[in-house]
Enzyme design. Sequence first.
Site: not given
Length: 563
Positions: A295, A330
Amino acid sequence: MISATILSFTHSLFPSWRASPSSSCGTTDSAVGFGANRAFSYRFTRKSNQTRVSFPKLIRTSSGFRSCSATLSLIVEVEEKPKFDADKAALLVKEVRKSFNSGKTRSYEWRVSQLKSIEKMVEEKEMEITEALYKDLSKPAFEAFISEISQVKSSCKLALKELSSWMIPEKVKTSLTTYPSSAEIVSEPLGVVLVISTWNFPFLLSLDPVIGAISAGNAVVLKPSEIAPATSLLLSNLVQEYLDNSAIRVVEGAVDETTALLAQKWDKILYTGSARVARIVMAAAAKHLTPVILELGGKCPAVVDSNIDIQVAVRRIIAGKWACNNGQACIGVDYIITTNAFAPKLIHSLRHGLEQFFGKDPMKSKDISRIVSSSHFARLVKLLDEENVSDKVVFGGQRDENQLKIAPTILLDVPEDSLIMQEEIFGPLMPIYTVENLEDSFEVINSKQKPLAAYLFTNDEQLKKDFVQNISSGGMLINDTIIHVATEGLPFGGVGESGMGSYHGKFSFDAFSHKKAVLYRSFAGDTSIRYPPYTPEKQRLLKALISGNIISIILALIGWSRD
């Protein structure tokens, strides 16, 4: 009296050290029985590294004490924490794997008990969690609850509600060639998994994948980020207190500890962080053929059309940038693309919205997080101060290195080849890139690596379809930002440089499960067609069966051919 006072003071600081006398101020004395006007020092010994601690030396006078020009020097040896090396990591994995091999983690009862323990832990320790997040990031309590604590609670609640159905084998249709038979897909735990978390949402991004791994019946080792030390320590303590430590462990530390863990054989690794470190994780995993979920991040764009409710759009952009860990996310908006004509109106609305949310002086706002560390602060300042970039600031730009704060900052039309347009920003800087037509934004986005998320604000239905069709990203959201990750039925994950694999909800359960194909047959219905000797008749019948054409099958059975 002096010796008793100093010994009491030093023993209160260092209770396990013993003292030995040494000379000072040209005088040597025993550990007790010091005379008047004599200065002294002690050497405290312990098997570890030495540290010198100095205090002013005291001399007794008729009116009390006065300091000598010399100092009392305590040479102390500070005990080091035992090093966590590859050997200790191997022992840890061996112990946890033993627990997994016993079969305890596979049972529905064990999985539920651990999920309920996490639920209880979050409920009982919400204040401590909030305090740790504030220590690490100055994260506002409201934001900590919405973006981390409530998300962990939701993940637990969903897993507890759906786990029994997730564990039921999935029935699959069988073909005529295997008749009579039945088939199913069985979800079985992978084994012992490693979760390496990150610092920007250190509680959520540690426990959310752990919840998935437990739901799937795995043993888990969690490595929290050392850049969020308060949360890391809290997680270590809470896991030890609330969960089954024979199957669920936490390892704190930095590069050395992570390296030791990566040297081991795992059944899956989930890593959240940068693409640079992801390559290291993936290389280490490849040595053991260990599958990974990565991720990562990337430059997440927000394309803004002019035919929108600008007030709502601006609020949602601010929520997906500055009200989301001050841009340190993110999936946060990295940059905006809009038309030349609409940019001034958008900037005006953003300025107004930011002042509404964070006040005239955002540096004093208690509703915005700080930058996580001095190194990240310096990196952001470098992006902002680059030549041909610093003069593009149209709002904000204030900074305070002592407080690790940078105000929400908007820049207009920075050069395409500047660092701020090439690197993931991960902070409160927002470049606005202008184009003649919004369709030109597709080329801008596709010229970069695939982002973890892409956002579009428009009422144009055709533009929505084109955006979904032509932009590749981990996730996508139309007319809002970031909240797609809170949708239970959607997977969360990247593509290309923004990551591989996905999790959240049922996708977490699947990510940490092996989908085992199982076919059941009885001893009835056995036919000689599959066995030697092979004859033209058998071949004809086999072809008919595979084709599924009932007429061809009948003809083959009676010895006729359609040729």
